[in-house]
Design a protein around this motif. Structure first.
Motif, PDB file in Angstrom:
ATOM      1  N   TRP A   1       0.807  -1.214   0.000  1.00 56.74           N
ATOM      2  CA  TRP A   1       0.000   0.000   0.000  1.00 56.74           C
ATOM      3  C   TRP A   1       0.843   1.269   0.000  1.00 56.74           C
ATOM      4  CZ3 TRP A   1       1.930   1.932   4.379  1.00 56.74           C
ATOM      5  CH2 TRP A   1       2.219   1.057   5.441  1.00 56.74           C
ATOM      6  N   ALA A   2       2.147   1.158   0.161  1.00 52.55           N
ATOM      7  CA  ALA A   2       3.010   2.342   0.269  1.00 52.55           C
ATOM      8  C   ALA A   2       3.289   2.923  -1.104  1.00 52.55           C
ATOM      9  CB  ALA A   2       4.309   1.983   0.982  1.00 52.55           C
ATOM     10  N   GLY A   3       2.793   4.142  -1.348  1.00 48.50           N
ATOM     11  CA  GLY A   3       3.031   4.789  -2.632  1.00 48.50           C
ATOM     12  C   GLY A   3       4.324   5.560  -2.673  1.00 48.50           C
ATOM     13  N   VAL A   4       4.580   6.354  -1.644  1.00 47.09           N
ATOM     14  CA  VAL A   4       5.805   7.150  -1.539  1.00 47.09           C
ATOM     15  C   VAL A   4       6.303   7.052  -0.102  1.00 47.09           C
ATOM     16  CG1 VAL A   4       6.840   9.447  -1.694  1.00 47.09           C
ATOM     17  CG2 VAL A   4       5.073   8.773  -3.326  1.00 47.09           C
ATOM     18  N   VAL A   5       7.597   6.811   0.059  1.00 50.60           N
ATOM     19  CA  VAL A   5       8.221   6.749   1.378  1.00 50.60           C
ATOM     20  C   VAL A   5       9.220   7.898   1.466  1.00 50.60           C
ATOM     21  CG1 VAL A   5       9.588   5.365   2.970  1.00 50.60           C
ATOM     22  CG2 VAL A   5       7.938   4.259   1.440  1.00 50.60           C
ATOM     23  N   LEU A   6       9.085   8.724   2.492  1.00 51.21           N
ATOM     24  CA  LEU A   6       9.919   9.920   2.586  1.00 51.21           C
ATOM     25  C   LEU A   6      11.258   9.644   3.246  1.00 51.21           C
ATOM     26  CD1 LEU A   6       7.328  12.645   3.679  1.00 51.21           C
ATOM     27  CD2 LEU A   6       8.189  12.145   1.381  1.00 51.21           C
ATOM     28  N   SER A   7      12.300  10.156   2.640  1.00 46.90           N
ATOM     29  CA  SER A   7      13.591  10.302   3.288  1.00 46.90           C
ATOM     30  C   SER A   7      13.586  11.654   3.989  1.00 46.90           C
ATOM     31  CB  SER A   7      14.722  10.265   2.257  1.00 46.90           C
ATOM     32  OG  SER A   7      15.919  10.830   2.790  1.00 46.90           O
ATOM     33  N   GLY A   8      14.069  11.680   5.223  1.00 44.71           N
ATOM     34  CA  GLY A   8      14.203  12.943   5.941  1.00 44.71           C
ATOM     35  C   GLY A   8      15.658  13.341   6.059  1.00 44.71           C
TER      36      GLY A   8
END
Length: 323
Positions: free
Chosen positions: A270-277
């Motif tokens: 279900w993960a469309g975009v995963v953010l790098s911080g």
């Protein structure tokens, strides 16, 4: 929706975005900021750092950038980069409203941000975002919705958001706190003229905090794009402070704890975009190795066993100091 641009991308990093929470302001709750940022946290120093990270992320295939009104000058920094990079017309730009930055560029303010989900706050901050980002803004999200947020029941606000959507802006929301799943499910019921209002959801999900997973799967099935934030648990999943099981998997794969932590999120269907911080170029480069991490069933099971009770997780997060 603007995220259709990402759906057709074929680069390994097409599902990774860059969030600007840690570099748009001098103070934040991420661990290790003294080492990451050093003493010079002037506006120009962080502007230069932001632009360098955006350049590096774009060069390596990242196409989603995430800001917020409360992330200090993140929108300003991003707008300046976009103006200087007309070739970057394929990026998707997201921001958020609902918190006002109040730290006046210090790290020791009594309050760093103030929450307000009223219609008046939306109108003020929408104008502020429009002044900086103009028509480059693709996605506007309500910042940190909780089950008791008035943004879930304010019909006048819903009507104004629907007007913005009709004009081409994608409307979404983010969540925080131990009741994220309840907030997500409540938001999924919000409609205007019988049509769902929200098209995206951004939530905290990581090795330690997995409680929103089932609700995020429901949101995905309902057609929303899911954006995952805090995949590194504000630095708790990086370096020597990472849990031993995570460090063990990282050693086996030959990659960093950060890449493994982000890989766990990327493997959720279900993960469309995963953010790098990321706050440094080295962190960004390591984060972007996440698609290369091999997580077999045994490694996934070992990582899944690290999940904490959400109340414990959020209580600890609330104690992290701004620095």
């Amino acid at each position: 929706m603007p995220f259709a641009r990402l759906a057709t991308a074929t680069t390994p990093t097409c599902h990774i975005g860059l969030g600007l929470a840690a570099i748009g302001r001098p103070g934040y709750i991420n661990l290790g900021r003294d080492e990451d940022l050093g003493a010079d946290r002037s506006v120009e120093a962080l502007r230069s750092r932001t632009h360098q990270l955006l350049d590096a992320a774009y060069a390596q295939g990242v196409r989603y950038f995430d800001a917020a009104r409360s992330y200090g000058r993140s929108e300003e920094f991003l707008a300046g980069w976009l103006a200087a990079r007309p070739d970057a017309d394929d990026v998707v730009v997201g921001s958020k409203w609902g918190y006002t930055y109040t730290a006046d560029w210090t790290t020791d303010a009594e309050r760093h941000e103030v929450k307000d989900h009223s219609l008046a706050a939306y109108e003020r901050q929408r104008a502020e975002s429009a002044e900086l980002l103009g028509d480059r803004l693709d996605l506007y999200q309500i910042h940190s919705v909780t089950p008791d947020s008035p943004a879930l029941t304010d019909k006048e606000l819903h009507a104004r958001l629907a007007e913005a959507a009709a004009q081409g802006l994608t409307v979404g929301f983010s969540t925080s706190g131990p009741a994220q799943a309840d907030a997500i499910r409540a938001a999924l019921t919000v409609t205007v003229d019988g049509e769902p209002l929200f098209r995206t959801v951004q939530s905290t999900y990581n090795v330690l905090e997995t409680s929103a997973g089932p609700a995020l799967a429901e949101a995905h099935d309902a057609g929303l794009t899911v954006i995952v934030k805090e995949g590194m648990a504000n630095g708790r999943l990086a370096g020597p402070q990472a849990p031993e099981a995570l460090r063990s998997v990282a050693h086996e794969t030959g990659l960093g704890c950060d890449a493994v932590a982000l890989a766990l999120v990327l493997c959720r269907p279900w993960a469309g975009v995963v953010l790098s911080g990321a706050a440094t170029l080295g962190q960004l480069a390591s984060n972007l190795h996440a698609p290369a991490v091999d997580l077999d069933e045994d490694r996934l099971a070992r990582l899944d066993a690290l999940a904490e009770d959400p109340h414990v997780y959020w209580e600890r997060r609330a104690r992290l100091p701004w620095h």
